[in-house]
Design a protein around this motif. Structure first.
Motif, PDB file in Angstrom:
ATOM      1  N   HIS A   1       0.824  -1.202   0.000  1.00  0.00           N
ATOM      2  CA  HIS A   1       0.000   0.000   0.000  1.00  0.00           C
ATOM      3  C   HIS A   1       0.861   1.257   0.000  1.00  0.00           C
TER       4      HIS A   1
ATOM      5  N   HIS B   1      -3.686  -4.773  -7.396  1.00  0.00           N
ATOM      6  CA  HIS B   1      -3.619  -3.431  -6.788  1.00  0.00           C
ATOM      7  C   HIS B   1      -2.690  -2.497  -7.566  1.00  0.00           C
TER       8      HIS B   1
ATOM      9  N   THR C   1      -7.658  -2.329  -8.159  1.00  0.00           N
ATOM     10  CA  THR C   1      -8.536  -2.495  -7.009  1.00  0.00           C
ATOM     11  C   THR C   1      -9.234  -1.185  -6.689  1.00  0.00           C
TER      12      THR C   1
ATOM     13  N   TYR D   1     -11.014   1.090  -4.237  1.00  0.00           N
ATOM     14  CA  TYR D   1     -11.044   1.229  -2.798  1.00  0.00           C
ATOM     15  C   TYR D   1     -11.369   2.682  -2.463  1.00  0.00           C
TER      16      TYR D   1
ATOM     17  N   LYS E   1      -5.572   2.929  -2.775  1.00  0.00           N
ATOM     18  CA  LYS E   1      -5.727   2.232  -4.058  1.00  0.00           C
ATOM     19  C   LYS E   1      -6.420   3.141  -5.084  1.00  0.00           C
TER      20      LYS E   1
ATOM     21  N   SER F   1     -13.035  -5.333  -6.455  1.00  0.00           N
ATOM     22  CA  SER F   1     -13.413  -4.483  -5.311  1.00  0.00           C
ATOM     23  C   SER F   1     -12.537  -4.728  -4.088  1.00  0.00           C
TER      24      SER F   1
ATOM     25  N   SER G   1     -14.532  -0.562   2.632  1.00  0.00           N
ATOM     26  CA  SER G   1     -14.426  -1.023   1.247  1.00  0.00           C
ATOM     27  C   SER G   1     -15.839  -1.196   0.721  1.00  0.00           C
TER      28      SER G   1
END
Lengths: 284, 88
Positions: free
Chosen positions: A140, A170, A189, A191, A195, A217, A224
């Motif tokens: 991340h 991602h 992804t 988010y 993301k 998703s 989320s």
């Protein structure tokens, strides 16, 4: 329009979410093993989790006509514990022939540490030795760029790998090009905060085209939105893109990628003659 | 592959959305200024200021540039630094 969510953590979602997804056109989900929000204390904890993924979730999704597929591993965060990780990796082959298992995932890096890299390589080796596909988590925020590049280094070093059977998930604006240029599949992804947003995901479709591109998703236990893929579909329509392009990204591409797995047994909804919901669907 | 819409159509559709996002950003900076104390030396504050420069520049791929601005660097010799062998 029918669609497939190729990365969603349904163990963290309610049965109502399955119902909502079905109403929106979702016909299949693929659920990688992931971090449950706390570190598990033993390999037996993972054994129970793998049973949930390979047994119960298929039954629950089936109540709404959604096919459920899954991927098995110890996630990057808990991979910091090398001893536990090796116990889990040794156990994974017990589950690989269960119905609906697509491969090894989501493996990857979290904080880009030595232990994470070691366990990532051992997962990749297991996948190669057992002929499994691979689904990869990239880190991340500030760790994503170096972590993704490290992951690509490890993958491209391994001459045994078929890159067309590996999905790197991602991706964002600064990593997608590297993944696609190296010949892997890329997953975007959607988010709410980190993301990607539906708007930015559509931007990437416009910039890179639909080839080897998936959208998901990653709905999980945190903030989320499990219905984010329909948001992406709506954004494509708002921008005037064709239904054939939309169908390719949200339905045909996942089918193409998953079809490479021996555990992918899927009847397209337009090939079903009559409703096949189990008769005693909701029996507990 | 490109977007089916023209620049004029995109501006028509997105003007209010972008305006709102810029106002949110401006208000967040105002909030920082009004608060007690200073974050002038916080590297994240510097990053946000650099991000504004990226947005203001007349150059493409702003989203990718912002992502890289907020990223740690990639070290090509990371394997040696971490002493990690590779699968062959």
């Amino acid at each position: 329009m029918y669609y497939i969510d190729p990365h969603i953590h349904m163990v963290s979602r309610t049965t109502d979410d399955y119902e909502s997804l079905a109403k929106m056109g979702c016909v299949a989900v693929s659920e990688p093993a992931f971090w449950a929000g706390f570190d598990r204390g033993s390999a037996d904890g993972f054994r129970d989790y793998f049973r949930q993924l390979t047994e119960f979730e298929q039954r629950r999704s089936g109540w709404y006509g959604i096919s459920h597929f899954t991927w098995l591993c110890i996630n990057a965060k808990e991979a910091e514990n090398v001893r536990l990780s090796r116990e889990v990796i040794a156990m994974i082959p017990e589950f690989l022939d269960k119905p609906g298992v697509l491969g090894i995932g989501e493996i990857g890096l979290n904080k880009n540490t030595k232990n994470e890299a070691i366990i990532f390589l051992e997962h990749v080796d297991l996948a190669v030795r057992t002929g499994e596909q691979i689904l990869i988590h990239t880190p991340h925020l500030e760790d994503k760029y170096p972590g993704t590049r490290m992951i690509l280094d490890m993958l491209t070093d391994d001459s045994r790998l078929d890159r067309g059977r590996v999905l790197v998930d991602h991706v964002e604006e600064h990593t997608i090009r590297h993944v696609l240029e190296d010949g892997f599949w890329a997953g975007m992804t959607l988010y709410p905060v980190s993301k990607c947003t539906p708007e930015r995901a559509v931007d990437m479709v416009e910039m890179y085209g639909p080839e080897r591109l998936l959208v998901n998703s990653a709905g999980d236990w945190g903030p989320s939105k499990p219905s984010a893929v329909p948001d992406f579909i709506l954004e494509l329509r708002k921008r005037g893109h064709s239904e054939s392009l939309i169908r390719r990204v949200v339905y045909e591409n996942p089918l193409t990628f998953f079809s490479q797995s021996r555990g992918f047994n899927f009847t397209p909804p337009d090939a079903v003659v009559a409703t096949e919901f189990p008769p005693s669907s909701f029996a507990r | 592959m490109s977007t089916p819409h023209t620049a004029a159509e995109i501006l028509e559709r997105e003007f209010l959305v972008v305006r709102a996002k810029l106002l949110e950003t401006a208000a967040a900076f105002d909030r920082l200024d009004r608060a007690e104390g200073s974050v002038a030396n916080d590297p994240r504050r510097q990053e946000l200021r650099q991000a504004l420069d990226v947005l203001a520049a007349d150059a493409p791929n702003r989203a990718e540039k912002l992502q890289l601005l907020f990223s740690l660097p990639y070290e090509p010799n990371w394997r040696k630094q971490l002493n990690v062998a590779t699968n062959k």
